[in-house]
Enzyme design. Structure first.
Site, mmCIF file in Angstrom:
data_model
loop_
_atom_site.group_PDB
_atom_site.id
_atom_site.type_symbol
_atom_site.label_atom_id
_atom_site.label_comp_id
_atom_site.label_asym_id
_atom_site.label_seq_id
_atom_site.Cartn_x
_atom_site.Cartn_y
_atom_site.Cartn_z
ATOM 1 N N CYS B 89 0.841 -1.183 0.000
ATOM 2 C CA CYS B 89 0.000 0.000 0.000
ATOM 3 C C CYS B 89 0.879 1.237 0.000
ATOM 4 O O CYS B 89 0.708 2.158 0.780
ATOM 5 C CB CYS B 89 -0.966 -0.003 1.162
ATOM 6 S SG CYS B 89 -0.230 -0.489 2.717
ATOM 7 N N GLY B 90 1.866 1.236 -0.885
ATOM 8 C CA GLY B 90 2.717 2.403 -1.032
ATOM 9 C C GLY B 90 3.478 2.711 0.241
ATOM 10 O O GLY B 90 3.904 1.817 0.951
#
Lengths: 137, 288
Positions: B89-90
């Site tokens: 998720c980044g």
């Protein structure tokens, strides 16, 4: 009879908003009845059945958890951890929960357990009461 | 130069990955919407609770004392860190962890950690921090009972004077493209920043203001934790959505590049084959 705006808020959603004639709520110090034009007031609720009379004379019941009732000039608000309408309540489950809690209270195992069991018992009783009230309408 | 078969295999591989990232992107988008709704629907409750809390404190003329409001000499701090259980998720988890570490560096007294979500625990365990308690990340529909564990622990330990201050690190949800890692003070209780307008209505209480605070304050703490968990969840899904969108896009770019390369290689090999045939024929013609 004059009516006022009554709302129940939970963290999950704005649960209910109705015009009502009166409300009877389970206060920590006993049942509490609120009519229109009540003075500003705050009090703590315990788990129990909350009864509201609609302007057409019909009654509705809601099982509420711990929380508060707050009377303000323009409206009355209940803030609670949980609220359930009769048709949302699983009677069998509430009965099982009641039994479990009673058993646990009967053979006490620890201080924290007792508090938890009592809370669970209160919730279960509130649900059962609300479910059983239903035929009254 | 890569053989035709190699290129074909890579294209297939990248296409498979793109399918996965695209699916993750769409799932994250759906979950984001629900998380946002959750955060949205908690607002009326939280706002009203804050309002009542202020009214009660104001009406009692500031005289009301409560253990959760008591300021003590700070000898030990607890920091609750809310991250995700999963990655991909980044920079979502890294952002919170960085903010938490900045906070930790500034402290002069021992700090114990209470982690929610695996990523924070894994990270700080490696760095040998004391993790007093770990909670797995609540399920997507964040039931109050799941949050209750955290608030009970915090309130209990603060009441027992094990910690003298409790902070909370989480990702504040600003917009789909932006989340703000934030550290806020949970305990001792500080008045909400928007304590501007005091309600003039004089309230009566039952039971008295002090006992009312007894139930109000813990609930308020619980709400703060609930809200930050829900917001973190929304931030996480937003971050994942954006990250997966980027991954899908670059997979598409790669596929375009590879396909071009594949066509070039195919052309080259055809040209080669033709050349061989033609020069073979030429050689034969010369002989005759």
């Amino acid at each position: 009879m004059s009516s006022f705006v009554f709302e129940i808020l939970t963290l999950q959603k704005a649960f209910l908003r109705e015009e009502v004639s009166f409300v009877i709520a389970p206060g920590q110090e006993g049942q509490f009845e609120i009519l229109a034009n009540h003075a500003p007031y705050v009090f703590a609720l315990k788990p129990g059945p909350l009864r509201l009379r609609l302007p057409d004379g019909k009654d509705r019941y809601v099982a509420v958890g711990t929380g508060f009732l707050c009377v303000q000039k323009d409206r009355t608000t209940v803030l609670t951890r949980s609220a359930e309408q009769p048709h949302e309540i699983d009677k069998a489950r509430a009965e099982r929960a009641k039994q479990r809690a009673e058993e646990r209270l009967a053979n006490k195992t620890g201080v924290i357990d007792v508090a938890r069991a009592q809370a669970a018992l209160a919730r279960a009783l509130a649900r059962l009461k609300v479910v059983e009230y239903r035929p009254v309408e | 130069m890569a053989s035709l078969r190699d290129i074909r295999r890579r294209i297939k591989g990248v296409k498979n990955i793109r399918q996965v990232t695209k699916a993750m992107n769409m799932i994250a988008a759906a979950r984001l919407r629900r998380a946002q709704q959750k955060a949205e629907s908690a607002r009326p409750y939280a706002d009203r609770l804050a309002e009542i809390l202020q009214d009660v404190m104001a009406s009692s003329g500031g005289a009301a004392r409560h253990p959760l409001m008591a300021k003590r000499d700070v000898r030990k701090i607890a920091l609750v860190i809310i991250t995700a259980d999963r990655g991909l998720c980044g920079a979502f988890n890294a952002g919170i962890i960085r903010e938490a570490q900045r906070f930790l560096r500034e402290q002069t007294v021992p700090v114990e950690l209470i982690t929610v979500g695996r990523k924070a625990r894994d990270h700080f365990q490696r760095l040998d921090y004391t993790i007093a308690q770990h909670f797995t990340q609540p399920s997507r529909d964040v039931r109050l009972e799941e949050v209750g564990g955290v608030s009970k622990l915090v309130i209990g330990e603060y009441g027992a004077a094990k910690y003298d201050q409790v902070f909370l690190a989480y990702a504040k949800f600003v917009s789909v493209l932006k989340s703000q890692p934030t550290v806020v003070q949970l305990l001792p209780f500080v008045k909400p920043a928007d304590a501007g307008k005091l309600a003039k209505a004089a309230y009566e209480f039952e039971p008295n203001a002090e006992e009312l605070l007894n139930t109000l304050l813990p609930q308020y703490v619980e709400v703060l934790i609930y809200r930050s968990i829900v917001e973190s969840l929304a931030s996480e899904q937003a971050a994942r959505m954006v990250a997966m969108k980027a991954a899908t896009d670059s997979a598409s770019d790669m596929i375009t590049g590879l396909t071009r390369k594949y066509n070039n290689a195919r052309q080259a090999s055809i040209t080669n084959q033709l050349l061989e045939v033609v020069s073979g024929a030429d050689a034969l013609a010369k002989k005759e």
